[in-house]
Design a protein around this motif. Structure first.
Motif, PDB file in Angstrom:
ATOM      1  N   HIS A  24      -5.652  -9.710  -6.639  1.00  0.00           N
ATOM      2  CA  HIS A  24      -6.035  -8.725  -5.691  1.00  0.00           C
ATOM      3  C   HIS A  24      -6.241  -7.420  -6.485  1.00  0.00           C
ATOM      4  N   GLN A  26      -8.179  -3.444  -6.530  1.00  0.00           N
ATOM      5  CA  GLN A  26      -8.649  -2.079  -5.690  1.00  0.00           C
ATOM      6  C   GLN A  26     -10.055  -2.503  -5.617  1.00  0.00           C
ATOM      7  N   LYS A  27     -10.501  -2.252  -4.288  1.00  0.00           N
ATOM      8  CA  LYS A  27     -12.037  -2.667  -4.087  1.00  0.00           C
ATOM      9  C   LYS A  27     -12.541  -1.102  -3.409  1.00  0.00           C
ATOM     10  N   ALA A  34     -12.482   2.816   1.001  1.00  0.00           N
ATOM     11  CA  ALA A  34     -12.192   1.228   1.009  1.00  0.00           C
ATOM     12  C   ALA A  34     -12.911   0.715   2.469  1.00  0.00           C
ATOM     13  N   ALA A  36     -13.517  -2.466   5.237  1.00  0.00           N
ATOM     14  CA  ALA A  36     -13.228  -3.891   5.683  1.00  0.00           C
ATOM     15  C   ALA A  36     -14.020  -4.097   6.992  1.00  0.00           C
ATOM     16  N   LYS A 113      -7.045  -4.599   6.450  1.00  0.00           N
ATOM     17  CA  LYS A 113      -8.080  -5.503   5.275  1.00  0.00           C
ATOM     18  C   LYS A 113      -8.354  -4.240   4.664  1.00  0.00           C
ATOM     19  N   THR A 116      -5.399  -3.206   2.227  1.00  0.00           N
ATOM     20  CA  THR A 116      -5.271  -3.967   1.383  1.00  0.00           C
ATOM     21  C   THR A 116      -6.234  -3.821   0.097  1.00  0.00           C
ATOM     22  N   HIS A 117      -7.489  -3.496   0.543  1.00  0.00           N
ATOM     23  CA  HIS A 117      -8.397  -3.162  -0.449  1.00  0.00           C
ATOM     24  C   HIS A 117      -8.055  -1.828  -1.440  1.00  0.00           C
ATOM     25  N   TYR A 118      -7.597  -0.850  -0.657  1.00  0.00           N
ATOM     26  CA  TYR A 118      -7.238   0.201  -1.270  1.00  0.00           C
ATOM     27  C   TYR A 118      -5.960   0.323  -2.048  1.00  0.00           C
ATOM     28  N   PRO A 120      -3.590  -3.029  -3.089  1.00  0.00           N
ATOM     29  CA  PRO A 120      -3.327  -4.438  -2.992  1.00  0.00           C
ATOM     30  C   PRO A 120      -1.866  -4.805  -3.000  1.00  0.00           C
ATOM     31  N   ARG A 123      -0.295  -5.790   0.454  1.00  0.00           N
ATOM     32  CA  ARG A 123      -0.898  -7.083   1.036  1.00  0.00           C
ATOM     33  C   ARG A 123       0.367  -7.999   1.652  1.00  0.00           C
TER      34      ARG A 123
END
Length: 158
Positions: A24, A26-27, A34, A36, A113, A116-118, A120, A123
């Motif tokens: 996991h 960061q996206k 982020a 989702a 979601k 969790t991308h920003y 992790p 989560r």
């Protein structure tokens, strides 16, 4: 045939597993947001979060104006309240399809979601409370020879 006493005797034929990167990460997009997609029933929500003051807008309106019922507002804010990030992120969502209840659930799913991308590390908390699971329940299709999905036509004896 000779038996092997250790792995070194194979002469490197066996590959050892290389240490993997964390699953996991960061996206973020180019603007530092982020993104989702959340789904519920027939509703689909696209959600972006970025650091801010806690402003939430849905389809260009304030979320209290778009979702007038307090229950729907509570559903939408659940991931932020659970993780104590209520006034840390600005949320922008566009939602289409379905009714208001499905749309609120879709935004909640997308927001979870995106969180969790920003971050992790959130989560585990969100998954434990079921916010990352897509609720797969949808309306059952109508069958032929039936009035609705399961309801039959009224029986007439005469």
């Amino acid at each position: 045939m000779a038996e092997l006493q250790s792995l070194e005797e194979l002469g490197g034929a066996v590959e050892t597993a290389a240490p993997e990167a964390p699953v996991h990460v960061q996206k973020l997009d180019a603007q530092g947001r982020a993104y989702a997609t959340g789904k519920r029933k027939d509703a689909i929500a696209r959600v972006w979060i970025k650091p801010g003051t806690g402003k939430i807008s849905v389809n260009g309106k304030d979320f209290t104006e778009y979702f007038a019922r307090p229950v729907l507002q509570m559903i939408l804010r659940q991931p932020l309240m659970l993780t104590d990030r209520d006034s840390q992120y600005d949320v922008v969502a566009t939602v289409t399809g379905g009714g208001l209840s499905g749309q609120a659930g879709a935004v909640r799913h997308g927001l979870s979601k995106a969180l969790t991308h920003y971050e992790p590390e959130l989560r585990g908390v969100l998954k434990k409370n079921g916010f990352l699971t897509r609720d797969a329940r949808v309306v059952e299709r109508k069958k032929f020879g039936k009035r609705k999905a399961r309801r039959s036509f009224q029986f007439s004896k005469r």
